[in-house]
Write an enzyme that holds these catalytic residues in place. Sequence first.
Site, PDB file in Angstrom:
ATOM      1  N   ARG A 276       0.869  -1.430  -0.104  1.00 31.77           N
ATOM      2  CA  ARG A 276       0.131  -0.088   0.104  1.00 31.77           C
ATOM      3  C   ARG A 276       0.894   1.365  -0.015  1.00 31.77           C
ATOM      4  O   ARG A 276       0.563   2.328  -0.589  1.00 31.77           O
ATOM      5  CB  ARG A 276      -0.949   0.104   1.171  1.00 31.77           C
ATOM      6  CG  ARG A 276      -1.745   1.338   1.240  1.00 31.77           C
ATOM      7  CD  ARG A 276      -2.815   1.312   2.334  1.00 31.77           C
ATOM      8  NE  ARG A 276      -3.930  -0.051   1.934  1.00 31.77           N
ATOM      9  CZ  ARG A 276      -4.152  -0.998   2.970  1.00 31.77           C
ATOM     10  NH1 ARG A 276      -3.344  -1.181   3.900  1.00 31.77           N
ATOM     11  NH2 ARG A 276      -5.054  -1.738   2.257  1.00 31.77           N
ATOM     12  N   ALA A 277       1.980   1.174   0.844  1.00 33.60           N
ATOM     13  CA  ALA A 277       2.797   2.380   0.726  1.00 33.60           C
ATOM     14  C   ALA A 277       3.363   2.871  -0.647  1.00 33.60           C
ATOM     15  O   ALA A 277       3.503   3.990  -0.981  1.00 33.60           O
ATOM     16  CB  ALA A 277       3.868   2.027   1.557  1.00 33.60           C
TER      17      ALA A 277
END
Length: 710
Positions: A276-277
Site C-alpha cells: 500500500r505504501a
Amino acid sequence: MSVPYPFSAIVGQRDLRLGLLLNAVSPAVGGILVRGEKGTAKTTTVRAVASLLPGLTAVPGCRFNCDPAAADPDCPDGPHPADVQGVPRAARLVELPVGASEDRLVGSLDIERALAEGVKAFEPGLLAEAHRGLLYVDEVNLLHDHLVDLLLDAAAMGASYVEREGVSVRHAARFLLVGTMNPEEGELRPQLLDRFGLTVEVAASRETDERVEVVRRRLAYDADPAGFAARWAVEEREVRERIAVARELLPAVVLGDAVLRQIAATCAAFEVDGMRADIVMARTATALAAWAGRSEVTTADVRQAALLALPHRRRRNPFDAPGLDEDKLDETLERARQEAEQAEEAEQARRDAQDTDGNPEPEPDPDPEGGPDGDGPDGGGPGGGGVPPQRDPGNGPGAEAGSATTDGSGGSDGATAPAPERAGAGTGGKAAAAPEQPPLAAGDPYRTRALTVPGLGEGAAGRRSRARTAHGRTTGAERPRGRLASLHLAATVRAAAPHQRARGRAGRGLVVRRDDLRQAVREGREGNLVLFVVDASGSMAARRRMGAVKGAVLSLLLDAYQRRDKVGLVTFRGAGAELALPPTSSVDAGAARLEKLPTGGRTPLAAGLLRAHEVLRVERLRDPSRRPLLVVVTDGRATGGPEPVPRAAAAARLLAAAGVASVVVDCETGPVRLGLAGALARELGAAAVALEELRADTVSALVKDVRRAA
C-alpha cells in the site's frame, strides 16, 4: 450558516495544508491523518479546505448524491434516467462524531416497515451523505475500532455495503477522508494507521512573530467573520482555481520507470509492510507534480511523498516514535537514481548491440577494446547522471509547503503532559533530602497473558474483560430502550406470534407491533482502567531489580495498548506519593514516565495506596462504566510515615471495600523473605506473584485468581 475560516489565512502548518490540498487534487491518495497536540488548528484547517473543493452536480432527489453523468447503477434511489438534469451544489463537509453508532455511519433499515409491510426501507447514513465530498472524523483514535474499519473499508472500495436481516443495500461512497487525533489520548492500531494515505505531525509554532500573527488573525475573524473572509476572497479563489487546474492535469502526469524504482527502493529501505505504501507514494508524487503544474514526476516529488506517506507505516509498537530519517531517505533516492541510470545505459547498450548485429555491412570498430564512446551525442558521459537530486525549494508545492518536518516526540513529550501532583505526609523538605538515584533503563518488554477484571461490565468497548457491548456474540434478547439498534429476529417473532388471531391476521404476513420488537443482547469485551502503583523507594533501587520491574510494567503497558485500555501511574518514595501519569489512553506517555522514574528514599506504601484510591474515586465519577484494575508493584516494606504498617493495611482494606480488582507484584528478593507483599495482597483480596516469575509471563495469568478472591 457560519462563515468558515479562510484556508489561505492559516498561519504555518505547511505540511498539513499541503497534505489536504494533495487529497483535494487526487482523492485516490487515500485521505490524511493529522496528529498533533491540542490547540493547533487541526479542525479549523480541515473545515477551511472543504470550501475550496470544486462544486458538483447531483441527481435531483437522490439521497446518495449520484453524479448525473455517471450515476451509480446500484443506487437504492435508482435507476436514474440517462438524460436527467443535474442540480449544482457545493461539495459537502460531513462530520462523524466520536459517539456515532454503526447505524448512523452506514445507514439503517426500517425494521418495523420491513416486518409489517414487507418493504426494504433504507435510511442513508453519513457515508451516503459524504459521497463526493469530505468526511471529517475528529478524535479518530477515540472512535471504536469496528467503526474505523467500516469507514476505511468504504474509503478504500468507494462503496458502502449494509447486510442485515436478509436485506442487502449497496451504494457509492467516495469521499476525501480526514482524521485528526491527539496522540496523548491514545494511538490507532498500526493496521488502521496504514489505511490512511498520508499523515502529518502538527505542533504550535515556537516563533513569537508567527504566534502573534495567529492571534491577530483569529481575533479579527471572531470580530467580523464575513469581513475577514472577504479580505481573503482573492487568495481563496486562486487556490480553488489551482485545484481545478491540477485535477485536469492529473491524468496526463507521467510516472517514469526511474521514479517508480525510487519509490519501490524507498519503501523497501524503510521496511514498510505490504504494497500500500508504494501505491500511495506513487499517487502522492503524481498529485504533487500536477499541483506544481508539471506533467512529469521528479525526485523532489518522490522525496516529499515519502515524508507524507511513510512515517506512520514504520511504527511497530506504540513506543516507537513516528518519523523518518531524512539522511537515509536522500541516500536511498540517490542510490535508486544511479541504479536506474545504469539500467538505462545497459539497456541502451543492448539495443545498440542488436542494431549492430543486424547490419549486413557493419563498420569496423575503431576502438575494439574501449567499446562505444561514452561522450557521444546521447549525453552518456561521466557528467550525465552524477548530479544529486535537487530539492527545488521554489518548485510548485515545495515552495508553498516547504520541506516536511516530522515531530519525533509523539504524544509522550513531557512538556505537554500535566505536571505531577504531590501527595504526602506534609513533611516539606524531607522528601527533597531523600537520596535519589538516576533513572534506570527498563528491561525488554515481553508478551503477557490477559489481565481481566471479574464479572460482566458495561464499559467502553475494548479487548480485556467481559462486558455487554453492541457487538459480540448474542446471549439473549430484551425490549429496546429508545431506538432499536439490533433486531433479535427470533425473539421478535416469538413475541408477535401469540397475538396474530387477536390482530386479525388474514394473509401470510406477520402482524408486528412496536411492543413485539426485541433487541439482541450481546457480550463482548471492554477496556479497563489499569492503574499501576509502583514502589520507587530505596529498597527497590537495586539496578537489576528495578530494571526487571520496569520491563514488566512496560510489557503490561504494551498489553494495555493492544486491549484499548486507559492507564495511569502512581509512584511512591521518600515522604509521599505522586500521580506521575493521570489516567490516559496514551500508553506511550506512560512508557516515557516510567523510563524517567527516579528511585531512592523510604517506602510510604500507605501514601501510594491512598493516592491510588483517590485517583480511582475521581475516575469513577468521570467514567462510572469503566472498571479499574490495580497493579501494585512493591516489596511490601512500609517504612514511611507514622505507623507505616497499620496505615498500609488500612489503606489496602479501603481499596478492597471499594471492590477494586488488584494484583500485587512481590519484588522481595534474597534468601530470607518476610512475605510482606503477600500480606498486602491478602488485605487487598488480590492475587500475588513473585518478581522472578515475571519473565515467565505468569503475572497476568495469576490475575484470573482475582475472580476467586473477589
